[in-house]
Design a protein around this motif. Structure first.
Motif, mmCIF file in Angstrom:
data_model
loop_
_atom_site.group_PDB
_atom_site.id
_atom_site.type_symbol
_atom_site.label_atom_id
_atom_site.label_comp_id
_atom_site.label_asym_id
_atom_site.label_seq_id
_atom_site.Cartn_x
_atom_site.Cartn_y
_atom_site.Cartn_z
ATOM 1 N N ASP A 194 -0.336 5.701 3.063
ATOM 2 C CA ASP A 194 0.727 4.833 2.566
ATOM 3 C C ASP A 194 0.631 3.460 3.241
ATOM 4 N N PHE A 195 0.328 2.421 2.434
ATOM 5 C CA PHE A 195 0.228 1.057 2.946
ATOM 6 C C PHE A 195 1.330 0.169 2.382
ATOM 7 N N ARG A 196 2.433 0.770 1.973
ATOM 8 C CA ARG A 196 3.498 -0.052 1.415
ATOM 9 C C ARG A 196 4.111 -0.970 2.473
ATOM 10 N N ARG A 197 3.977 -0.590 3.717
ATOM 11 C CA ARG A 197 4.312 -1.485 4.824
ATOM 12 C C ARG A 197 3.036 -1.762 5.594
ATOM 13 N N LEU A 198 2.965 -2.953 6.170
ATOM 14 C CA LEU A 198 1.771 -3.350 6.911
ATOM 15 C C LEU A 198 1.430 -2.322 7.975
ATOM 16 N N ARG A 199 0.161 -1.890 7.969
ATOM 17 C CA ARG A 199 -0.272 -0.920 8.963
ATOM 18 C C ARG A 199 -1.759 -1.097 9.219
ATOM 19 N N ALA A 200 -2.208 -0.547 10.338
ATOM 20 C CA ALA A 200 -3.629 -0.575 10.656
ATOM 21 C C ALA A 200 -4.381 0.405 9.759
ATOM 22 N N LEU A 201 -5.661 0.140 9.574
ATOM 23 C CA LEU A 201 -6.517 1.092 8.879
ATOM 24 C C LEU A 201 -6.694 2.335 9.738
ATOM 25 N N PRO A 202 -6.903 3.496 9.123
ATOM 26 C CA PRO A 202 -7.082 4.717 9.916
ATOM 27 C C PRO A 202 -8.349 4.651 10.752
ATOM 28 N N SER A 204 -10.293 7.114 11.176
ATOM 29 C CA SER A 204 -11.274 7.994 10.541
ATOM 30 C C SER A 204 -11.628 7.453 9.158
ATOM 31 N N TRP A 205 -12.497 8.170 8.473
ATOM 32 C CA TRP A 205 -12.982 7.813 7.143
ATOM 33 C C TRP A 205 -11.827 7.622 6.164
ATOM 34 N N ILE A 206 -11.909 6.564 5.353
ATOM 35 C CA ILE A 206 -11.001 6.404 4.221
ATOM 36 C C ILE A 206 -11.811 5.916 3.030
ATOM 37 N N ASN A 207 -11.587 6.551 1.867
ATOM 38 C CA ASN A 207 -12.313 6.193 0.645
ATOM 39 C C ASN A 207 -11.499 6.705 -0.530
ATOM 40 N N ASN A 208 -10.376 6.056 -0.796
ATOM 41 C CA ASN A 208 -9.396 6.589 -1.736
ATOM 42 C C ASN A 208 -9.006 5.565 -2.781
ATOM 43 N N THR A 231 -5.059 -11.008 -5.217
ATOM 44 C CA THR A 231 -4.327 -10.736 -6.443
ATOM 45 C C THR A 231 -5.316 -10.478 -7.571
ATOM 46 N N ALA A 232 -4.943 -9.574 -8.468
ATOM 47 C CA ALA A 232 -5.812 -9.208 -9.598
ATOM 48 C C ALA A 232 -4.919 -8.756 -10.747
ATOM 49 N N PRO A 233 -4.476 -9.690 -11.594
ATOM 50 C CA PRO A 233 -3.487 -9.351 -12.625
ATOM 51 C C PRO A 233 -4.001 -8.416 -13.702
ATOM 52 N N ASP A 234 -5.325 -8.300 -13.866
ATOM 53 C CA ASP A 234 -5.877 -7.485 -14.944
ATOM 54 C C ASP A 234 -6.143 -6.040 -14.539
ATOM 55 N N MET A 235 -5.891 -5.696 -13.273
ATOM 56 C CA MET A 235 -6.268 -4.377 -12.774
ATOM 57 C C MET A 235 -5.109 -3.737 -12.025
ATOM 58 N N ASP A 236 -4.962 -2.414 -12.175
ATOM 59 C CA ASP A 236 -3.854 -1.736 -11.503
ATOM 60 C C ASP A 236 -4.329 -0.556 -10.664
ATOM 61 N N VAL A 237 -5.614 -0.563 -10.309
ATOM 62 C CA VAL A 237 -6.179 0.435 -9.403
ATOM 63 C C VAL A 237 -6.848 -0.311 -8.256
ATOM 64 N N ALA A 238 -6.684 0.210 -7.052
ATOM 65 C CA ALA A 238 -7.344 -0.371 -5.880
ATOM 66 C C ALA A 238 -7.990 0.750 -5.087
ATOM 67 N N ILE A 239 -9.186 0.494 -4.591
ATOM 68 C CA ILE A 239 -9.897 1.461 -3.763
ATOM 69 C C ILE A 239 -10.033 0.891 -2.360
ATOM 70 N N VAL A 240 -9.673 1.690 -1.374
ATOM 71 C CA VAL A 240 -9.778 1.298 0.034
ATOM 72 C C VAL A 240 -10.876 2.130 0.670
ATOM 73 N N PHE A 241 -11.831 1.449 1.308
ATOM 74 C CA PHE A 241 -12.961 2.136 1.925
ATOM 75 C C PHE A 241 -13.274 1.541 3.288
ATOM 76 N N SER A 242 -13.457 2.421 4.267
ATOM 77 C CA SER A 242 -14.028 2.044 5.563
ATOM 78 C C SER A 242 -14.497 3.328 6.244
ATOM 79 N N PRO A 243 -15.683 3.311 6.850
ATOM 80 C CA PRO A 243 -16.217 4.557 7.427
ATOM 81 C C PRO A 243 -15.392 5.108 8.581
ATOM 82 N N ASP A 244 -14.978 4.241 9.515
ATOM 83 C CA ASP A 244 -14.198 4.685 10.666
ATOM 84 C C ASP A 244 -13.775 3.460 11.458
ATOM 85 N N GLY A 245 -13.112 3.716 12.598
ATOM 86 C CA GLY A 245 -12.603 2.626 13.412
ATOM 87 C C GLY A 245 -13.665 1.805 14.099
ATOM 88 N N ASN A 246 -14.910 2.275 14.118
ATOM 89 C CA ASN A 246 -15.994 1.509 14.726
ATOM 90 C C ASN A 246 -16.665 0.558 13.739
#
Length: 298
Positions: A194-202, A204-208, A231-246
């Motif tokens: 949940d990133f509805r409020r500002l937060r750090a990336l996990p 661990s792995w994230i790819n959602n 901003t991207a007015p034509d799209m309503d899907v977002a993918i967040v990816f990062s391997p880990d905290g390193n």
């Protein structure tokens, strides 16, 4: 690295790599102390996955099962990336684009003969700087048979210890070990995503994939002294990816559809194009300065 085009105004500098999928090799803010990266800078010799931004056409992310059923036929899509089990991101990001026009602040590129599996298309891509804000716009024309199309953009952001992310979405897709979707959860029932409020990336792995995205997101970079708005007015899907905290990067990808939408009921987010029909996608990335080290830690 292949020849680059430089776009520049009083506030920002952008480098375009036509031979590397029409991607970006960098996007920097011009501050009093020098250039500061808004997107990560490509290293010398980088391939498409080492860039600052990729263009995803005619689809985003993975298609499972060797292809998809549409119009009472099965359409095979070959794997396009060495070492991967499934085709991903289409072919545009692996192709060389032609330069149609270039000025000091904008460039227009063309891919007249795009094609992977059953898809045949032509695409025109424009990058422009407008008072320091980056505009990326792509128009795709179906030059083949009636098929569902999708796509989007794949920007790569610097990841620092204090990097934070905030955006609003209604649902998130969980994934399996093959990075295919397994379950779509309401964001209220997925606190770790949940990133509805500002937060750090996990750490661990994230790819959602996030659906019901509201079309805007904020990246806070306290160490770099920047706050970045996507901003991207034509799209309503977002993918967040990062391997880990390193990792020194993370991706926030505005796209038209979730992973493997071609094999989901109703093909959500995909746009069926008749022969000769067009679709367009647009992304803007703006930045402003914040006091280094003084921003609230996410």
């Amino acid at each position: 690295m292949a020849r680059l085009l430089e776009l520049s105004d009083a506030h920002s500098r952008v480098t375009v790599a036509p031979a590397l999928g029409g991607g970006l090799a960098g996007f920097d803010s011009k501050l009093a102390d020098g250039l500061v990266p808004v997107l990560r800078n490509a290293r010398p010799g980088a391939d498409a996955f080492g860039l600052a931004n990729n263009v995803l056409i005619p689809f985003s992310n993975r298609i499972s099962g060797g292809g998809f059923n549409f119009g009472e036929a099965f359409h095979a899509v070959p794997c396009n990336i060495d070492g991967q089990e499934f085709p991903a991101h289409g072919d545009a990001f692996l192709r060389e684009w032609e330069v149609l026009a270039a000025t000091g602040t904008s460039a227009t590129l063309s891919l007249p003969d795009g094609g992977i599996g059953p898809f045949r298309y032509a695409a025109e891509l424009t990058y422009a700087l407008e008072n320091g804000t980056l505009l990326a716009r792509v128009r795709v024309t179906n030059t083949g048979s009636r098929l569902p199309f999708g796509g989007g953009f794949h920007p790569w952001f610097p990841r620092r210890e204090g990097t934070g992310l905030a955006f609003d979405a209604t649902h998130v897709w969980l994934e399996d070990a093959r990075h295919l979707p397994t379950e779509q959860r309401p964001i209220e029932m997925a606190a770790d995503f949940d990133f509805r409020r500002l937060r750090a990336l996990p750490r661990s792995w994230i790819n959602n994939a996030y659906t019901g995205w509201r079309g805007s997101a904020t990246v806070l970079q306290p160490e770099l002294g920047l706050s970045v708005e996507i901003t991207a007015p034509d799209m309503d899907v977002a993918i967040v990816f990062s391997p880990d905290g390193n990792a020194d990067f993370f991706c926030f990808e505005p796209v038209t559809h979730a992973v493997d939408a071609f094999n989901q009921q109703g093909m959500p987010g995909l746009r069926v194009l008749e022969p000769g029909a067009e679709m367009a996608m647009e992304m803007r990335i703006a930045w402003r300065t914040i006091k280094v080290g003084a921003a609230r830690k996410p």
